[in-house]
Design a protein around this motif. Structure first.
Motif, PDB file in Angstrom:
ATOM      1  N   LYS A  19       3.999   5.182  -5.027  1.00  0.00           N
ATOM      2  CA  LYS A  19       4.079   5.856  -3.717  1.00  0.00           C
ATOM      3  C   LYS A  19       4.467   4.715  -2.668  1.00  0.00           C
ATOM      4  O   LYS A  19       4.138   4.792  -1.524  1.00  0.00           O
ATOM      5  CB  LYS A  19       2.665   6.674  -3.117  1.00  0.00           C
ATOM      6  N   VAL A  43      -3.411   3.225  -0.379  1.00  0.00           N
ATOM      7  CA  VAL A  43      -4.010   2.469  -1.790  1.00  0.00           C
ATOM      8  C   VAL A  43      -3.199   1.457  -2.017  1.00  0.00           C
ATOM      9  O   VAL A  43      -2.019   1.261  -2.086  1.00  0.00           O
ATOM     10  CB  VAL A  43      -3.554   3.527  -2.967  1.00  0.00           C
ATOM     11  N   SER A  52       4.567   5.970  -9.262  1.00  0.00           N
ATOM     12  CA  SER A  52       3.150   6.028  -9.097  1.00  0.00           C
ATOM     13  C   SER A  52       2.609   5.088  -8.036  1.00  0.00           C
ATOM     14  O   SER A  52       1.604   5.128  -7.407  1.00  0.00           O
ATOM     15  CB  SER A  52       2.176   5.582 -10.294  1.00  0.00           C
ATOM     16  N   PRO A  59      -0.486  12.294  -0.528  1.00  0.00           N
ATOM     17  CA  PRO A  59      -1.882  12.247   0.162  1.00  0.00           C
ATOM     18  C   PRO A  59      -2.997  11.485  -0.144  1.00  0.00           C
ATOM     19  O   PRO A  59      -3.891  11.423   0.724  1.00  0.00           O
ATOM     20  CB  PRO A  59      -2.310  13.793  -0.714  1.00  0.00           C
ATOM     21  N   ASN A  60      -2.551  10.246  -0.660  1.00  0.00           N
ATOM     22  CA  ASN A  60      -3.404   9.164  -0.838  1.00  0.00           C
ATOM     23  C   ASN A  60      -2.957   8.096  -0.274  1.00  0.00           C
ATOM     24  O   ASN A  60      -2.499   6.715  -0.986  1.00  0.00           O
ATOM     25  CB  ASN A  60      -3.760   8.995  -2.617  1.00  0.00           C
ATOM     26  N   GLN A  61      -2.500   8.018   1.016  1.00  0.00           N
ATOM     27  CA  GLN A  61      -1.915   6.694   1.613  1.00  0.00           C
ATOM     28  C   GLN A  61      -3.060   5.579   1.647  1.00  0.00           C
ATOM     29  O   GLN A  61      -3.940   5.962   1.818  1.00  0.00           O
ATOM     30  CB  GLN A  61      -1.182   7.111   2.752  1.00  0.00           C
ATOM     31  N   SER A  76       0.964  -1.074  -0.014  1.00  0.00           N
ATOM     32  CA  SER A  76      -0.018  -0.005  -0.135  1.00  0.00           C
ATOM     33  C   SER A  76       0.813   1.327  -0.111  1.00  0.00           C
ATOM     34  O   SER A  76       1.869   1.265   0.734  1.00  0.00           O
ATOM     35  CB  SER A  76      -0.900  -0.067   0.966  1.00  0.00           C
ATOM     36  N   SER A  77       0.307   2.173  -0.774  1.00  0.00           N
ATOM     37  CA  SER A  77       1.028   3.641  -0.692  1.00  0.00           C
ATOM     38  C   SER A  77       1.312   4.171   0.846  1.00  0.00           C
ATOM     39  O   SER A  77       0.213   3.925   1.651  1.00  0.00           O
ATOM     40  CB  SER A  77       0.419   4.461  -1.725  1.00  0.00           C
TER      41      SER A  77
END
Length: 234
Positions: free
Chosen positions: A208, A116, A206, A112-114, A107-108
């Motif tokens: 992250k 995922v 991408s 800002p979009n941790q 997961s990222s």
């Protein structure tokens, strides 16, 4: 008469781990060196077998839609001794893990979009030296990501010698999340000339993934990476 004997409990059979629950640590690298599984090419031409370079095809590329692994990308990794030969110290060339594939989900953990979640399938194309991976005898994937080699932890970076025409690209993301924690800085994949290397850099960026823990399981290699060129040709 005394009390009846206590019943003897049957032996407990350990429950085997459910596929997908094995965990591993990760890092990222791309040192341009040929690797310990023989997947290399000779950028300096024939007769330079002592200077093999990492195949560009090891960079992350888009997996086919609807693939059986649910993977977004296919790629490669240098693997820890545990995945290389089960910690048997069989040597540093052509270990049992060469050419094996693993479904890896992480997961990222920056930006800002941790949180995922993304799945990739990675093929073992190199060994990650003990002491660099810091895997403590366990599973570790040093993901092949062009541009992301961290020089202070790299034992074999030969990019400046073997692929000088791409040196700006190979140095473009090595300081990502090291000099500061802003994931939008210190990485510019557009500095690559090769579209394959540029895409591999962009695909890893991408995700992250800043060295996250992942879950993994060994799988049959998808044909797209099982048959990549230059396997053991050198």
């Amino acid at each position: 008469s005394g009390p009846p004997p206590a019943p003897i409990a049957p032996p407990i059979t350990p429950t085997p781990p459910t596929p997908g629950t094995l965990t591993a640590s990760t890092t990222r690298y791309w040192d341009c060196s040929g690797g310990a599984c023989g997947c290399a090419y000779l950028p300096l031409g024939s007769g330079t077998d002592s200077n093999p370079a990492h195949c560009h095809s090891n960079a992350l590329f888009t997996a086919p839609m609807g693939n059986e692994y649910g993977a977004k990308f296919y790629g490669a990794a240098a693997i820890s001794r545990f995945l290389w030969d089960g910690n048997t110290n069989s040597g540093d060339w052509m270990g049992e893990g060469c050419g094996k594939c693993w479904k890896v989900t992480g997961s990222s953990n920056t930006g800002p979009n941790q949180g995922v979640s993304t799945t990739v399938v990675l093929k073992g194309t190199n060994i990650c030296p003990t002491g660099i991976c810091n895997e403590n005898g366990k599973a570790h994937f040093d993901i092949a990501a062009p541009g992301f080699d961290v020089l202070e932890y790299s034992w074999s970076n030969t990019c400046e010698i073997l692929e000088a025409d791409e040196i700006e690209g190979f140095q473009s993301c090595g300081r990502w999340l090291i000099d500061n924690q802003d994931p939008s800085t210190n990485c510019d994949c557009s500095k690559f000339n090769s579209p394959v290397l540029m895409a591999g850099c962009e695909h890893f960026y991408s995700l992250k993934w800043d060295n996250p823990s992942v879950v993994y399981e060994e799988v049959s290699c998808p044909s797209e990476i099982a048959n990549l060129p230059c396997w053991e040709e050198n």
